[in-house]
Every structure is written in structure tokens, then in C-alpha cells.
Design a protein around this motif. Structure first.
Motif, PDB file in Angstrom:
ATOM      1  N   PHE A  50       0.925  -1.580   0.205  1.00 14.10           N
ATOM      2  CA  PHE A  50       0.034  -0.191   0.255  1.00 14.10           C
ATOM      3  C   PHE A  50       0.845   1.546   0.075  1.00 14.10           C
ATOM      4  N   VAL A  51       0.483   2.636  -0.706  1.00 14.10           N
ATOM      5  CA  VAL A  51       1.181   3.074  -0.147  1.00 14.10           C
ATOM      6  C   VAL A  51       0.458   3.997   0.527  1.00 14.10           C
ATOM      7  N   VAL A  52       1.180   5.007   1.756  1.00 15.14           N
ATOM      8  CA  VAL A  52       0.265   5.936   2.524  1.00 15.14           C
ATOM      9  C   VAL A  52      -0.174   7.015   2.317  1.00 15.14           C
ATOM     10  N   SER A  53      -1.538   7.486   2.445  1.00 15.22           N
ATOM     11  CA  SER A  53      -2.133   8.389   1.675  1.00 15.22           C
ATOM     12  C   SER A  53      -2.044   9.936   2.271  1.00 15.22           C
ATOM     13  N   GLY A  54      -2.423  10.957   1.290  1.00 12.38           N
ATOM     14  CA  GLY A  54      -2.281  12.232   1.913  1.00 12.38           C
ATOM     15  C   GLY A  54      -3.306  12.937   2.727  1.00 12.38           C
ATOM     16  N   LEU A  55      -2.739  13.905   3.362  1.00 15.45           N
ATOM     17  CA  LEU A  55      -3.662  14.068   4.167  1.00 15.45           C
ATOM     18  C   LEU A  55      -4.867  15.322   4.252  1.00 15.45           C
ATOM     19  N   SER A  94      -8.108   1.380  18.989  1.00 13.84           N
ATOM     20  CA  SER A  94      -8.400   2.545  18.074  1.00 13.84           C
ATOM     21  C   SER A  94      -9.680   2.789  16.947  1.00 13.84           C
ATOM     22  N   ARG A  95     -10.221   3.816  16.811  1.00 14.21           N
ATOM     23  CA  ARG A  95     -10.872   3.998  15.718  1.00 14.21           C
ATOM     24  C   ARG A  95     -10.385   4.457  13.943  1.00 14.21           C
ATOM     25  N   ASP A  96     -10.108   4.438  14.735  1.00 13.81           N
ATOM     26  CA  ASP A  96      -9.277   5.301  13.065  1.00 13.81           C
ATOM     27  C   ASP A  96      -7.114   5.166  13.148  1.00 13.81           C
ATOM     28  N   GLY A  97      -7.264   5.473  12.018  1.00 12.49           N
ATOM     29  CA  GLY A  97      -5.802   4.718  12.068  1.00 12.49           C
ATOM     30  C   GLY A  97      -5.148   5.987  10.815  1.00 12.49           C
ATOM     31  N   LEU A  98      -4.277   5.646  10.084  1.00 11.01           N
ATOM     32  CA  LEU A  98      -3.415   6.148   8.597  1.00 11.01           C
ATOM     33  C   LEU A  98      -4.094   5.525   7.827  1.00 11.01           C
ATOM     34  N   ARG A  99      -4.811   6.534   6.537  1.00 15.15           N
ATOM     35  CA  ARG A  99      -5.304   5.727   5.220  1.00 15.15           C
ATOM     36  C   ARG A  99      -4.350   4.845   4.917  1.00 15.15           C
ATOM     37  N   VAL A 100      -4.625   4.020   4.310  1.00 13.36           N
ATOM     38  CA  VAL A 100      -3.725   4.060   2.919  1.00 13.36           C
ATOM     39  C   VAL A 100      -4.369   3.640   1.171  1.00 13.36           C
TER      40      VAL A 100
END
Length: 621
Positions: A50-55, A94-100
Motif C-alpha cells: 500500500f501507499v500511505v494516503s495524503g492528509l 483505536s477508531r481510525d488510523g493512517l489511511r492507505v
């Protein structure tokens, strides 16, 4: 035929649309989200990539409970943001994290050898398997990137059909399907074979695909693709040459990290509530205007008195570069370091401040005159420090320290008023070199000659990687900079042996300029190796004297000598001289300059010229 009715999403509580639940894929530490798996990097999770998504969507996706704000005004001002945020927690609760996002999209099946986009395998939802064979798909090992920071899929079709008369514009129109297999004869690229079922092109290997001009010879240039930003970021033609890279190569992603120490008057946290208002307050004139704005912003009362606000504004103005008409980022960063150097020299006694003070720097007890023969002076015990390390941008193919700002790829498509960051609380030891002795040593002809070679090599590297010669960054190589840099490395290696700290948990911070000659070595991690007092104890004069002598004597000999000491070209592009992994090089996380501009001969001299070393007198006794 009557079209079917539109699909309606189920409503949640009180008629609200339920939040979209995304599948979890692995976990990373918060620090890794800044240093290893930041925005735009590739991350392997099991057999997927995967590639880590932008902010751009992070403000909505990152929970404030799990991704709190952190403040460091001096660094925020340097990077032109209001505040920083910790990356979200990544644990079971946790409810969320880094999007990929899935990348690369090209996958192969080890059973049927088909090579195509992931969706064309028609895998079951949430899985990455070949629908026909039922085996796990393998993401493409190869990607392409340009020095502007763009990232794309390897052009397999053009690579296979390069011997035909088909141009790049006809990609995929032959009607055939790509296949990828390994002959198993060797472990080299020659054994990775790609073919097309159209029969118009022979089976070819991947050998030669990593040549600098391999894709240029096919007429391919960068199309400006940015997969970490998704469909919201349309590709814009870039035109720069493309390079083939291994998916796991460190050249695919390099973080651009900027950091600052929390020093008085910003280190007690009292100014944090005003974080988003400093730019407005800076433009006011006089106490009355500031008081009026504070009453408007905080009707219930300002969190800090007006006189303290004015004192903080004065401290900001002191860090303004006064000798430049249009200060660049480098000028402002240098001014930030100058102020840290002044504070480290003057100290900040814990007994004079509150318990909330995050910077405590004291003069060690004992007789400091014993350090005089070493040329070391002014040791300070940094018993408490806080460093904020922010991810400003990232680069590809080129090291961040060897590139211009124009090659830095931003973390989002639209500008943000914040950046992801981490904070480290620890301890350290600060020391300086005697200016008189250092000034005499710098003028030596042999010293100047070695530095001239290193600076010329480093400048060539900078020129080769600069896309805009007018914005070329001059090499920072000077005699005192290389000396301090190498000294910091040998001290970290020594303390990793004597004090029990792993070298990767210590970090250097250099203060090298015409009016600065100091180095801070401090704990660089926030785990159990952080702030237990073991490093501070090493700064006491007796221990420091013994440590410096031992480190210098250890640097006198390398297991790769005489090759290491006598080499004339070492490191990336010849930017090192007498330095290798057997003597002075450190883990990348511990070094500010990516293990370049090192030369232990400046510490201990050479067999032909033993007086070349700054510490030659230590070895002669």
C-alpha cells in the motif's frame, strides 16, 4: 425497461448515515508514521502493498482523542503552520488510523503467471487472491519514480514490446495479456521473465530495467502521477526522466524532517493556547492593541498576562534573521539553531522554574579545567529536553540533505495549517570546543586541503541533483563542521559501549558556524532508553574526560585500515574520507547528515601527518 430504484444507504441513529468502515491492515508505531511510513511511502503488510494516503481528509478522519495537537511555536513559525498533530494511535481500541491505498496496482499470480491490475483478477472483497487459482497475489516488485517526487507503475507493456514498432501510445492495444514468471536459474533480474500472449514480441527479462536511461530509451517520461492523493489529484505531465526502483528500496521515499528544541520562554507550555493567533499578534503595535485583541479572542480572560505575551513576541523578533533582506528557509533555520546554542551555553536551572518547565540545562559539578588539554569546554547537563520533530515533506531518489526545496513533495494537495509530528522527551549532554585552539587548527594547510576535497565532492552531488541551479544549496562542509560531526559519531559509539545505550537511541544535534562550535548528544527515542539519567551522568567532567580520550583512541584504528584511513574517495559521491561502517558511521536515525561529511583523520591525524588531528596531543601521551 424501467430502471431499478436508486439504492438507499441504511440510516444510523437518528437518521444519520453510518460511518464508512474500512478494513484494517497491520499496525505501525506513531514514530514510524513520521520517519518510516509517512505520507507517500510504500508499506508492505503481509503479502500486500500500500501507499500511505495524503492528509487532505485527515482533519475529518483523525480523531482528536487519538491524534492530539502538539505545539512548538518556534518550529511552527519556521514551517509556516499553526500547530502539529501526533499521528493517530494504531491499536485494537483505536477508531481510525493512517489511511492507505493499494499500490502498486499491477499484481502477478504465482500459479497462472498472469500479470495485470489487481481488480482484473476479480478477487473476493477484502482479499488479495487470484479468483481462478485461489493463491495470494504478488504485488509488482518494481515501480518507477522521478526526482520531483512522483510515483508510478512500471511500464511492463512497453518493456515487453520495445523490440516492436509499436509506440508508447498504443500500450495495451495488442489484445494480449501479460505474463510474469521466474526461470529460477539465478537470483538476478535475468531470471525474471515477462511476456505477452499476443505473440508479437519475444519473452524478455527485467535485466537492464534499472539503467539510468532504460525508460528514457523507450520514450517514456514522468506523467506526474501521485497515487497517495488518489483520484482527487489529476496527473499533470512532469516530463522528468523516470527511474526503475525496487518497491522496498529506501530511495522510493525519504522524509524531510525538521526539528526544534523547546527552549525558554516557550518551554513551559503556557503559550500553547495562543498557538493559532501569533501571526495576528505579531502585526500589532503596542500594549493597548495587544490587550484589546486578547480581550476579543478570550472574553473570559487571557490564558497568560499581557506582559508575558509581549515578552514572547520580543523573543520571536530576536530569532528573525537580521542580516538578510529576504531570508530563505535556510537562513531562518540557522537563526533557530543560533538561539538554541545560546540557551544551551547559558543554561536553565531547574530550581528557578516551575515543574512544567520542559528544558533544564545545568552546569555539571566538578573541576572543568581537566577538559582543557582536550580542547573541550563548557559541558552542560541537559537534564530535561523536549524535541518536536515534524514531517515537512518527502523526496524520492535524492537524500533530503542533498536536495533543494523545489524537489520536496508536499503531504497534501491543498495547503494545510498543520503538519504531522512527534515529540521526544529525554536528556542529553552538550559540549563545545575551545575557540582559540579550534581557530588555530582550522588554519592548518593539511586540514584545509582535506576539507576542500570533501566540499568539492559534496558540491558536485548537489549540482547533479539540483533541478534549478539558481536555488543550489551550498555545501555546509567546513573544518569545524566535519570535526564536530565526526566527534559526535565517535562519542555516540563510545557511549553505546560504556553507558549501555544502543547507538540508534542516541542522536546528534550540531551547532557549527563561524560563531558556534558545539554539539548536543541526546536521547532520540521516547521508549525505555529515553530519560533515566544515564546519559546526563556522562557529562560530568571526570567521566567526560575519560570518554573523550577513550573515543579518540578507539577512532585511531579501524578494522578496515589501512584502506579506510588512506582512501581518497569514500561515501556517497566521495563526500567522506576516512570513514566507514567499521569505525564512525551510525544508524541513519542518529545522524543529521545521512552519514556524509565524516573524516576521522581530522580527529586523530594520519600516519603521514599525525599532527593533522585536532586531538593529536591526546594520542601522543
Amino acid at each position: 425497461m424501467t430502471p431499478p430504484p436508486a439504492r438507499r444507504r441504511r440510516a444510523g441513529t437518528n437518521g444519520a448515515v453510518p460511518a464508512h468502515t474500512l478494513p484494517r491492515r497491520g499496525a505501525v508505531r506513531r514514530a514510524q508514521a513520521i520517519t518510516t511510513y509517512g505520507v507517500g511511502s510504500l508499506i508492505a503488510v503481509d503479502h500486500e502493498s500500500f501507499v500511505v494516503s495524503g492528509l487532505d481528509e485527515a482533519d475529518k478522519n483523525w480523531s482528536t482523542d487519538e491524534s492530539r495537537r502538539i505545539h512548538e511555536r518556534r518550529l511552527a513559525r519556521l514551517l509556516d503552520v499553526d500547530y502539529f498533530r501526533l499521528p493517530p494511535a494504531s491499536d485494537d481500541t483505536s477508531r481510525d488510523g493512517l489511511r492507505v491505498r493499494r499500490f502498486p496496482l499491477m499484481h502477478s499470480c504465482p500459479e497462472c503467471n498472469e500479470l495485470q491490475r489487481h481488480r482484473d483478477f476479480n478477487p473476493p472483497p477484502g482479499q488479495s487472491v487470484c479468483r481462478t487459482c485461489g493463491v495470494d497475489l504478488v504485488p509488482s516488485r518494481f515501480v518507477v519514480a522521478c526526482e520531483a517526487g512522483h510515483l508510478g507503475e512500471f511500464p511492463y507493456w512497453q518493456w515487453v514490446h520495445r523490440s516492436t514498432d509499436r509506440g508508447a501510445s498504443t500500450a495495451g492495444r495488442c489484445g494480449g495479456k501479460l505474463r510474469l514468471r521466474s526461470s529460477g536459474r539465478t537470483s538476478s533480474l535475468r531470471s525474471i521473465l515477462v511476456s505477452c500472449t499476443c505473440g508479437q514480441a519475444p519473452e524478455v527479462s527485467m535485466e537492464g530495467s534499472f539503467r539510468r536511461n532504460a525508460l528514457k530509451d523507450l520514450g517514456l517520461t514522468c506523467r506526474g502521477t501521485r497515487p497517495w492523493l488518489g483520484t482527487s489529484a489529476p496527473a499533470q505531465e512532469c516530463g522528468l526522466p523516470l527511474r526503475t526502483l525496487q518497491r522496498g528500496s529506501s530511495a522510493v521515499w525519504q522524509p524531510v524532517l525538521k526539528s526544534a528544541l523547546s527552549i525558554p520562554p516557550w518551554s513551559d507550555g503556557r503559550a500553547d493556547p495562543l498557538a493559532e493567533h501569533w501571526d495576528r499578534l505579531r502585526n500589532l503595535n503596542g500594549r493597548a492593541e495587544i490587550e484589546g485583541v486578547l480581550k476579543f479572542l478570550f472574553p473570559d480572560g487571557s490564558p497568560i498576562p499581557v506582559h508575558e505575551v509581549m515578552a514572547l513576541l520580543d523573543a520571536e523578533h530576536e530569532e528573525d534573521p537580521h542580516d538578510e533582506d529576504a531570508p530563505t528557509f535556510d537562513h531562518r533555520y540557522r537563526a533557530l539553531r543560533n538561539k538554541e546554542y545560546e540557551r544551551l551555553r547559558s543554561g536553565n536551572d531547574e530550581s528557578e522554574h516551575s515543574h512544567d518547565e520542559q528544558f533544564v540545562c545545568e552546569t555539571p559539578p566538578g573541576d572543568q579545567s581537566m577538559l582543557g588539554p582536550l580542547g573541550v569546554t563548557g559541558p552542560m547537563l541537559v537534564k530535561k529536553l523536549r524535541e518536536v520533530r515534524a514531517l515537512k515533506a518527502f523526496t524520492r531518489l535524492a537524500d533530503p540533505e542533498s536536495t533543494t526545496e523545489s524537489k520536496e513533495m508536499p503531504l497534501s494537495e491543498s495547503p494545510l495549517r498543520w503538519l504531522p509530528a512527534m515529540e521526544v522527551r529525554g536528556e542529553g549532554v552538550f559540549l563545545r570546543l575551545d575557540e582559540d585552539r579550534l581557530g588555530t587548527w582550522e588554519k592548518a594547510t593539511a586540514v584545509a586541503a582535506r576539507i576542500k576535497r570533501m566540499r568539492a565532492a559534496h558540491q558536485r552531488v548537489l549540482e547533479q541533483r539540483a533541478s534549478d541551479p539558481s536555488r543550489l544549496v551550498p555545501s555546509p562542509a567546513t573544518p569545524r563542521m566535519v570535526l564536530l560531526h565526526t566527534l559526535a559519531h565517535v562519542l555516540i559509539n563510545e557511549w553505546s559501549l560504556e553507558a549501555g545505550y544502543p547507538a540508534a537511541s542516541l542522536r546528534e544535534r550540531l551547532y557549527a558556524a563561524d560563531d558556534m562550535a558545539g554539539v548536543l548528544i541526546y536521547t532520540a527515542t521516547s521508549d525505555s532508553a529515553g530519560s533515566l539519567g544515564g546519559l546526563v551522568a556522562q557529562g560530568e567532567p571526570e567521566l567526560l574526560d575519560r570518554t573523550v580520550r577513550s573515543a579518540v583512541r578507539r577512532a585511531e584504528w579501524c578494522s578496515s585500515d589501512p584502506l579506510c584511513m588512506e582512501t581518497e574517495v569514500s561515501g556517497t559521491g566521495g563526500t567522506n574520507l576516512a570513514a566507514c561502517h567499521a569505525c564512525v558511521m551510525l544508524p541513519e536515525t542518529s545522524c543529521e547528515h545521512n552519514n556524509i561529511l565524516l573524516d576521522r583523520a581530522l580527529l586523530v591525524g594520519t600516519p603521514d601527518d599525525p599532527h593533522l588531528g585536532f586531538f593529536a596531543s591526546v594520542l601522543s601521551r
